[in-house]
Design a protein around this motif. Sequence first.
Motif, PDB file in Angstrom:
ATOM      1  N   ALA A  86     -11.465  13.688  12.651  1.00  0.00           N
ATOM      2  CA  ALA A  86     -10.913  12.331  12.744  1.00  0.00           C
ATOM      3  C   ALA A  86     -10.621  11.783  11.351  1.00  0.00           C
ATOM      4  CB  ALA A  86     -11.883  11.415  13.487  1.00  0.00           C
ATOM      5  N   LYS A  87     -11.564  12.008  10.437  1.00  0.00           N
ATOM      6  CA  LYS A  87     -11.372  11.512   9.078  1.00  0.00           C
ATOM      7  C   LYS A  87     -10.168  12.192   8.422  1.00  0.00           C
ATOM      8  CE  LYS A  87     -14.210  12.759   5.779  1.00  0.00           C
ATOM      9  NZ  LYS A  87     -15.458  12.893   4.983  1.00  0.00           N
ATOM     10  N   HIS A  88     -10.093  13.506   8.554  1.00  0.00           N
ATOM     11  CA  HIS A  88      -8.988  14.237   7.949  1.00  0.00           C
ATOM     12  C   HIS A  88      -7.646  13.850   8.551  1.00  0.00           C
ATOM     13  CE1 HIS A  88     -11.937  17.645   6.646  1.00  0.00           C
ATOM     14  NE2 HIS A  88     -11.834  16.703   5.733  1.00  0.00           N
ATOM     15  N   LEU A  89      -7.606  13.691   9.867  1.00  0.00           N
ATOM     16  CA  LEU A  89      -6.339  13.351  10.522  1.00  0.00           C
ATOM     17  C   LEU A  89      -5.832  11.990  10.066  1.00  0.00           C
ATOM     18  CD1 LEU A  89      -4.085  13.974  12.454  1.00  0.00           C
ATOM     19  CD2 LEU A  89      -5.511  13.129  14.343  1.00  0.00           C
ATOM     20  N   VAL A  90      -6.728  11.025   9.944  1.00  0.00           N
ATOM     21  CA  VAL A  90      -6.314   9.690   9.502  1.00  0.00           C
ATOM     22  C   VAL A  90      -5.855   9.735   8.047  1.00  0.00           C
ATOM     23  CG1 VAL A  90      -7.133   7.355   8.975  1.00  0.00           C
ATOM     24  CG2 VAL A  90      -7.688   8.419  11.177  1.00  0.00           C
ATOM     25  N   GLN A  91      -6.585  10.455   7.201  1.00  0.00           N
ATOM     26  CA  GLN A  91      -6.180  10.571   5.794  1.00  0.00           C
ATOM     27  C   GLN A  91      -4.817  11.257   5.674  1.00  0.00           C
ATOM     28  OE1 GLN A  91      -9.558  12.683   4.157  1.00  0.00           O
ATOM     29  NE2 GLN A  91     -10.638  10.800   3.588  1.00  0.00           N
ATOM     30  N   THR A  92      -4.640  12.298   6.465  1.00  0.00           N
ATOM     31  CA  THR A  92      -3.347  12.996   6.458  1.00  0.00           C
ATOM     32  C   THR A  92      -2.234  12.074   6.930  1.00  0.00           C
ATOM     33  OG1 THR A  92      -4.140  15.271   6.648  1.00  0.00           O
ATOM     34  CG2 THR A  92      -2.047  14.781   7.701  1.00  0.00           C
ATOM     35  N   ALA A  93      -2.490  11.310   7.957  1.00  0.00           N
ATOM     36  CA  ALA A  93      -1.496  10.372   8.484  1.00  0.00           C
ATOM     37  C   ALA A  93      -1.114   9.341   7.424  1.00  0.00           C
ATOM     38  CB  ALA A  93      -2.034   9.670   9.737  1.00  0.00           C
ATOM     39  N   GLU A  94      -2.092   8.872   6.684  1.00  0.00           N
ATOM     40  CA  GLU A  94      -1.820   7.879   5.638  1.00  0.00           C
ATOM     41  C   GLU A  94      -0.921   8.479   4.548  1.00  0.00           C
ATOM     42  OE1 GLU A  94      -6.009   5.356   6.085  1.00  0.00           O
ATOM     43  OE2 GLU A  94      -5.820   6.878   4.519  1.00  0.00           O
ATOM     44  N   ILE A  95      -1.200   9.707   4.177  1.00  0.00           N
ATOM     45  CA  ILE A  95      -0.395  10.351   3.134  1.00  0.00           C
ATOM     46  C   ILE A  95       1.041  10.586   3.623  1.00  0.00           C
ATOM     47  CG2 ILE A  95      -0.109  12.469   1.784  1.00  0.00           C
ATOM     48  CD1 ILE A  95      -3.208  12.651   1.717  1.00  0.00           C
ATOM     49  N   LEU A  96       1.179  11.047   4.860  1.00  0.00           N
ATOM     50  CA  LEU A  96       2.530  11.269   5.399  1.00  0.00           C
ATOM     51  C   LEU A  96       3.290   9.949   5.465  1.00  0.00           C
ATOM     52  CD1 LEU A  96       1.902  13.865   8.262  1.00  0.00           C
ATOM     53  CD2 LEU A  96       2.658  14.273   5.922  1.00  0.00           C
ATOM     54  N   ARG A  97       2.628   8.902   5.898  1.00  0.00           N
ATOM     55  CA  ARG A  97       3.255   7.582   6.012  1.00  0.00           C
ATOM     56  C   ARG A  97       3.690   7.069   4.631  1.00  0.00           C
ATOM     57  NH1 ARG A  97      -0.901   2.967   7.119  1.00  0.00           N
ATOM     58  NH2 ARG A  97      -1.345   3.629   4.982  1.00  0.00           N
ATOM     59  N   ASP A  98       2.807   7.238   3.635  1.00  0.00           N
ATOM     60  CA  ASP A  98       3.055   6.622   2.338  1.00  0.00           C
ATOM     61  C   ASP A  98       3.876   7.484   1.379  1.00  0.00           C
ATOM     62  OD1 ASP A  98       1.535   4.527   3.269  1.00  0.00           O
ATOM     63  OD2 ASP A  98      -0.315   5.201   2.288  1.00  0.00           O
ATOM     64  N   LYS A  99       3.777   8.804   1.507  1.00  0.00           N
ATOM     65  CA  LYS A  99       4.423   9.663   0.512  1.00  0.00           C
ATOM     66  C   LYS A  99       5.479  10.609   1.063  1.00  0.00           C
ATOM     67  CE  LYS A  99       0.336   9.648  -2.492  1.00  0.00           C
ATOM     68  NZ  LYS A  99       0.839   8.522  -3.332  1.00  0.00           N
ATOM     69  N   HIS A 100       5.589  10.705   2.377  1.00  0.00           N
ATOM     70  CA  HIS A 100       6.557  11.647   2.955  1.00  0.00           C
ATOM     71  C   HIS A 100       7.447  10.993   4.019  1.00  0.00           C
ATOM     72  CE1 HIS A 100       4.829  15.189   0.925  1.00  0.00           C
ATOM     73  NE2 HIS A 100       3.662  14.642   1.168  1.00  0.00           N
ATOM     74  N   ASN A 101       7.627   9.677   3.911  1.00  0.00           N
ATOM     75  CA  ASN A 101       8.486   8.955   4.864  1.00  0.00           C
ATOM     76  C   ASN A 101       8.089   9.183   6.319  1.00  0.00           C
ATOM     77  OD1 ASN A 101      10.259   7.643   3.038  1.00  0.00           O
ATOM     78  ND2 ASN A 101      11.290   9.621   2.691  1.00  0.00           N
ATOM     79  N   GLY A 102       6.821   9.432   6.532  1.00  0.00           N
ATOM     80  CA  GLY A 102       6.357   9.636   7.906  1.00  0.00           C
ATOM     81  C   GLY A 102       6.752  10.976   8.491  1.00  0.00           C
ATOM     82  N   GLU A 103       7.276  11.873   7.645  1.00  0.00           N
ATOM     83  CA  GLU A 103       7.715  13.186   8.136  1.00  0.00           C
ATOM     84  C   GLU A 103       6.699  14.271   7.740  1.00  0.00           C
ATOM     85  OE1 GLU A 103      10.833  13.710   9.705  1.00  0.00           O
ATOM     86  OE2 GLU A 103      10.966  11.513   9.771  1.00  0.00           O
ATOM     87  N   VAL A 104       6.726  15.367   8.473  1.00  0.00           N
ATOM     88  CA  VAL A 104       5.911  16.531   8.112  1.00  0.00           C
ATOM     89  C   VAL A 104       6.715  17.407   7.164  1.00  0.00           C
ATOM     90  CG1 VAL A 104       4.767  18.617   8.972  1.00  0.00           C
ATOM     91  CG2 VAL A 104       4.703  16.505  10.324  1.00  0.00           C
ATOM     92  N   PRO A 105       6.220  17.652   5.958  1.00  0.00           N
ATOM     93  CA  PRO A 105       6.979  18.462   4.997  1.00  0.00           C
ATOM     94  C   PRO A 105       7.042  19.935   5.421  1.00  0.00           C
ATOM     95  CG  PRO A 105       4.798  17.981   4.142  1.00  0.00           C
ATOM     96  CD  PRO A 105       4.942  17.192   5.416  1.00  0.00           C
ATOM     97  N   ALA A 106       8.201  20.549   5.206  1.00  0.00           N
ATOM     98  CA  ALA A 106       8.357  21.982   5.518  1.00  0.00           C
ATOM     99  C   ALA A 106       8.071  22.782   4.263  1.00  0.00           C
ATOM    100  CB  ALA A 106       9.763  22.254   6.042  1.00  0.00           C
ATOM    101  N   ASP A 107       6.946  22.517   3.663  1.00  0.00           N
ATOM    102  CA  ASP A 107       6.637  23.076   2.354  1.00  0.00           C
ATOM    103  C   ASP A 107       5.152  23.411   2.290  1.00  0.00           C
ATOM    104  OD1 ASP A 107       7.308  23.319  -0.681  1.00  0.00           O
ATOM    105  OD2 ASP A 107       5.518  22.063  -0.584  1.00  0.00           O
TER     106      ASP A 107
END
Length: 210
Positions: A86-107
Amino acid sequence: MNKEKRTEIFTRFQQANPEPKTELEYTTPFELLAAVLLSAQATDKGVNIATRKLFAVANTPAAIAALGVEGVEQYIKTIGLFRSKAKHLVQTAEILRDKHNGEVPADRDALESLPGVGRKTANVVLNTAFGQPTMAVDTHIFRISNRTGIAPGKDVLQVEKRLLKLVPPEFMLNAHHWLILHGRYVCKARKPECTRCSIVDLCEFKKKTI
DNA sequence: ATCCCGAGGG
DNA sequence: CCCTCTGGAT
């Protein structure tokens, strides 16, 4: 094991299951990433039960982030390792929202920098969401590769490299799923069912009780 | 190398 | 009861 045997093995897998895919339920790359993150040391069946409820409430980075750690925990308590997930998923969601335009990077590097996302999870996302011929070596693939002799190795990284080298290119994209499914339903960890295995004659394990 | 951690199977 | 399930972080 020689090249001809390997080709024959994957030819049989292909004939039995022409278009294999993950049994995790998802509709978007982010849902896939979340589901794979939750699937560590857990069964797909159990993960699907949890994600059906979770994704009905929140299935975007912004929504998961807004839900918060305790909010996410409510939906995934039936899965092992739920607190750290749960902690990791929320942290990951925050990073995607803030640094990847809410998208999953293909990298790969961007994926592996996300909390809770390691090499295996990144490989699954790159393969399944973005069609890249990666090889995610999980507990099943590690076992099958060694037991059958398709690509033996002392650790998961060595098995991954050998599979990428040894699996005939035309089978590379689907090999991951074929090996997983074979490991889950036939070549099981505790009680491999060699009597109903489609590749026993090519396998180096050759269980004596056949 | 060790910890996290619930559910299902045998 | 013990083992296993599409691992990752410390």
